[in-house]
Design a protein around this motif. Structure first.
Motif, short mmCIF file in Angstrom:
data_model
loop_
_atom_site.label_atom_id
_atom_site.label_comp_id
_atom_site.label_asym_id
_atom_site.label_seq_id
_atom_site.Cartn_x
_atom_site.Cartn_y
_atom_site.Cartn_z
N UNK A 13 0.83 -1.21 0.00
CA UNK A 13 0.00 0.00 0.00
C UNK A 13 0.86 1.26 0.00
N UNK A 14 1.97 1.21 0.74
CA UNK A 14 2.89 2.36 0.73
C UNK A 14 3.40 2.62 -0.69
N UNK A 15 3.76 1.56 -1.41
CA UNK A 15 4.28 1.72 -2.76
C UNK A 15 3.22 2.32 -3.68
N UNK A 16 1.98 1.87 -3.54
CA UNK A 16 0.88 2.40 -4.36
C UNK A 16 0.65 3.88 -4.05
N UNK A 17 0.62 4.22 -2.78
CA UNK A 17 0.41 5.62 -2.38
C UNK A 17 1.53 6.51 -2.92
N UNK A 18 2.76 6.01 -2.86
CA UNK A 18 3.91 6.79 -3.35
C UNK A 18 3.80 7.01 -4.85
N UNK A 23 2.81 10.69 -9.37
CA UNK A 23 2.20 11.04 -10.65
C UNK A 23 1.61 12.45 -10.60
N UNK A 24 1.01 12.82 -9.47
CA UNK A 24 0.53 14.19 -9.24
C UNK A 24 -0.26 14.72 -10.43
N UNK A 25 -1.26 13.96 -10.84
CA UNK A 25 -2.09 14.41 -11.96
C UNK A 25 -3.55 14.22 -11.57
N UNK A 79 -7.91 10.17 -2.20
CA UNK A 79 -8.80 11.10 -1.50
C UNK A 79 -7.93 12.15 -0.80
N UNK A 80 -8.58 13.13 -0.19
CA UNK A 80 -7.81 14.13 0.56
C UNK A 80 -7.02 13.46 1.68
N UNK A 81 -7.66 12.49 2.35
CA UNK A 81 -6.96 11.78 3.43
C UNK A 81 -5.79 10.97 2.87
N UNK A 82 -6.00 10.34 1.72
CA UNK A 82 -4.93 9.58 1.10
C UNK A 82 -3.79 10.46 0.65
N UNK A 83 -4.13 11.63 0.11
CA UNK A 83 -3.08 12.56 -0.34
C UNK A 83 -2.25 13.04 0.86
N UNK A 84 -2.93 13.32 1.97
CA UNK A 84 -2.21 13.75 3.16
C UNK A 84 -1.30 12.65 3.69
N UNK A 85 -1.73 11.40 3.54
CA UNK A 85 -0.91 10.27 3.98
C UNK A 85 0.24 10.01 3.01
N UNK A 86 -0.02 10.20 1.70
CA UNK A 86 0.98 9.85 0.69
C UNK A 86 2.09 10.88 0.57
N UNK A 87 1.78 12.15 0.83
CA UNK A 87 2.78 13.21 0.62
C UNK A 87 4.05 12.98 1.43
N UNK A 88 3.97 12.74 2.74
CA UNK A 88 5.22 12.48 3.49
C UNK A 88 5.89 11.17 3.08
N UNK A 89 5.12 10.17 2.65
CA UNK A 89 5.73 8.93 2.18
C UNK A 89 6.56 9.18 0.93
N UNK A 90 6.03 10.00 0.00
CA UNK A 90 6.77 10.33 -1.21
C UNK A 90 8.03 11.12 -0.87
N UNK A 92 9.75 11.09 1.87
CA UNK A 92 10.74 10.19 2.49
C UNK A 92 11.41 9.31 1.43
N UNK A 93 10.62 8.82 0.47
CA UNK A 93 11.19 7.95 -0.57
C UNK A 93 12.16 8.73 -1.45
N UNK A 94 11.80 9.96 -1.83
CA UNK A 94 12.71 10.77 -2.64
C UNK A 94 13.99 11.08 -1.88
N UNK A 95 13.86 11.37 -0.59
CA UNK A 95 15.05 11.65 0.22
C UNK A 95 15.92 10.41 0.34
N UNK A 96 15.28 9.24 0.46
CA UNK A 96 16.05 7.99 0.58
C UNK A 96 16.83 7.70 -0.70
N UNK A 97 16.18 7.87 -1.85
CA UNK A 97 16.86 7.61 -3.12
C UNK A 97 18.01 8.58 -3.33
N UNK A 98 17.77 9.87 -3.02
CA UNK A 98 18.82 10.87 -3.19
C UNK A 98 20.00 10.58 -2.25
N UNK A 99 19.69 10.19 -1.01
CA UNK A 99 20.76 9.89 -0.05
C UNK A 99 21.59 8.70 -0.51
#
Length: 410
Positions: A13-18, A23-25, A79-90, A92-99
């Motif tokens: 589910x984390x991967x799907x949310x990320x 995609x942000x469309x 949903x709005x709740x899903x977007x609020x949950x997914x934003x910090x997950x994304x 964190x994932x971008x920061x992990x890949x960059x690190x």
């Protein structure tokens, strides 16, 4: 009393949310497309039935909305709740890949210039799309561990660029490749070291900058930088030598007997503004060059109106107020409109009947400046109406009509 258990997303589910957040469309995304993206990521394999079952569980948790297209293919959106949950997950994932990338990056510092004997000449070096004239670059390591780049020119003027060690190393390499002197030092210096620069006869080499600017302008169909102008910029009178190259050029163009020394073959103002910024022009200098030193070709009234509407929508987007601009522009300039109807009148009528997808990630209070700009074209009454139908990030701010007086603030 037992605490209510907070549900956390599973690894799938984390991967799907990320993926959905990345995609942000607008609109739903087919689960088959999500499956392909996850397969390309190279992580654990994903099976369609597992993915769709996981999406249904996220729908039950209020994180996704699901629907089926005409071909019966399952699609989902946050949903709005899903977007609020997914934003910090994304994030964190971008920061992990960059690190991970930066943890294995290797950068060897150049310590000897190609030609130290020419150290007294200013050379053009491009750092992060910005042009600098410098004769030496210093990799500075402070005692607290932070780093920066010091750029010295032949006049003894200093520019410091802050960055992490890898970024500063990349800048130092660019200085080295441009033929500048380079060195590594501990802590900043306020004066160039004795003997490093030829201070008795400093060279002012803006000819490379001028030639590169001329070539870039010609590539955009802008001509008029003559040899006389080049000589006046490269070998200026005494009073102008302390000015940076863009200021020198503007001074020469102001003194030209022609009202518009430069001539443009077409309209490329957006790309021109970006070019001038990279060449070291300030925003005011770039506007002066665009508006007062270039002769643009004549345009009909509709072209002028379209440019004005696009400028308005660009300015709103800069302040994070977005809309369906293609649809709005098409209807504003529809062939069926009255010939005597101004585009602003039609815009006012259209916005009274449809919101055209106006939305903002800001709260209504934070978007007050954008509403002020819009009110300058549509009038305050319509802007007040539009403020009630715009989709703001803060739902409470939409209902708060007392915030609209902020429109009058600059």
């Amino acid at each position: 009393m037992m605490r209510e258990k907070t549900r956390r997303p599973s690894p799938l589910q984390r991967r799907v949310l990320i993926v959905l957040a990345a995609l942000d469309r607008p609109g739903p995304v087919a689960t088959r497309d999500i499956e392909r993206v996850l397969e390309r990521s190279g992580e654990a394999p994903v099976y369609g039935p597992n993915l769709r079952a996981s999406c249904r569980r996220m729908e039950a948790a209020g994180w996704l909305r699901t629907l089926r297209a005409q071909n019966m293919q399952l699609a989902v959106e946050l949903t709005d709740a899903g977007r609020a949950l997914a934003a910090p997950l994304l994030a964190d994932e971008q920061a992990r890949v960059l690190a991970e990338q930066r943890a294995t990056a290797v950068r060897v510092l150049p310590l000897v210039s190609h030609s130290q004997t020419e150290e007294a000449d200013d050379r053009l070096v491009e750092l992060d799309d910005r042009w600098h004239l410098a004769c030496r670059g210093d990799y500075v390591i402070r005692l607290d561990g932070t780093t920066c780049l010091q750029l010295w020119n032949t006049a003894g003027q200093l520019t410091r660029l802050e960055g992490d060690p890898l970024q500063v190393a990349a800048w130092l390499q660019a200085c080295h490749d441009a033929g500048n002197a380079v060195r590594v030092q501990i802590n900043e210096s306020a004066e160039p070291e004795a003997g490093t620069l030829n201070v008795t006869a400093p060279a002012d080499r803006t000819d490379t900058w001028f030639c590169q600017l001329d070539a870039a302008l010609q590539a955009q169909g802008i001509t008029g930088l003559t040899e006389d102008i080049r000589l006046a910029v490269v070998s200026p009178e005494e009073a102008l030598r302390v000015l940076p190259a863009p200021a020198r050029l503007l001074h020469v163009l102001r003194e030209s007997p022609e009202a518009f020394p430069l001539t443009a073959a077409g309209y490329e103002e957006d790309t021109l503004a970006d070019l001038l910024a990279r060449a070291g022009f300030t925003r005011d200098q770039a506007q002066e060059l665009q508006w007062h030193r270039i002769r643009w070709p004549q345009m009909n009234q509709e072209d002028a109106d379209r440019r004005e509407l696009n400028s308005l929508l660009d300015e709103l987007e800069q302040r994070q107020l977005y809309c369906n601009r293609e649809q709005l522009t098409e209807i504003v300039f529809s062939p069926v409109r009255r010939s005597d109807e101004r585009w602003t009148e039609r815009l006012q009528w259209l916005l009274m009947t449809d919101a055209f997808g106006f939305c903002s990630p800001l709260s209504r209070d934070a978007g007050a400046r954008a509403l002020t700009i819009l009110a300058g074209y549509t009038g305050q009454e319509l802007a007040e109406h539009l403020a009630t139908v715009i989709v703001w990030n803060d739902a409470g701010a939409v209902a708060d009509t007392s915030s609209f007086p902020h429109l009058h603030e600059e």
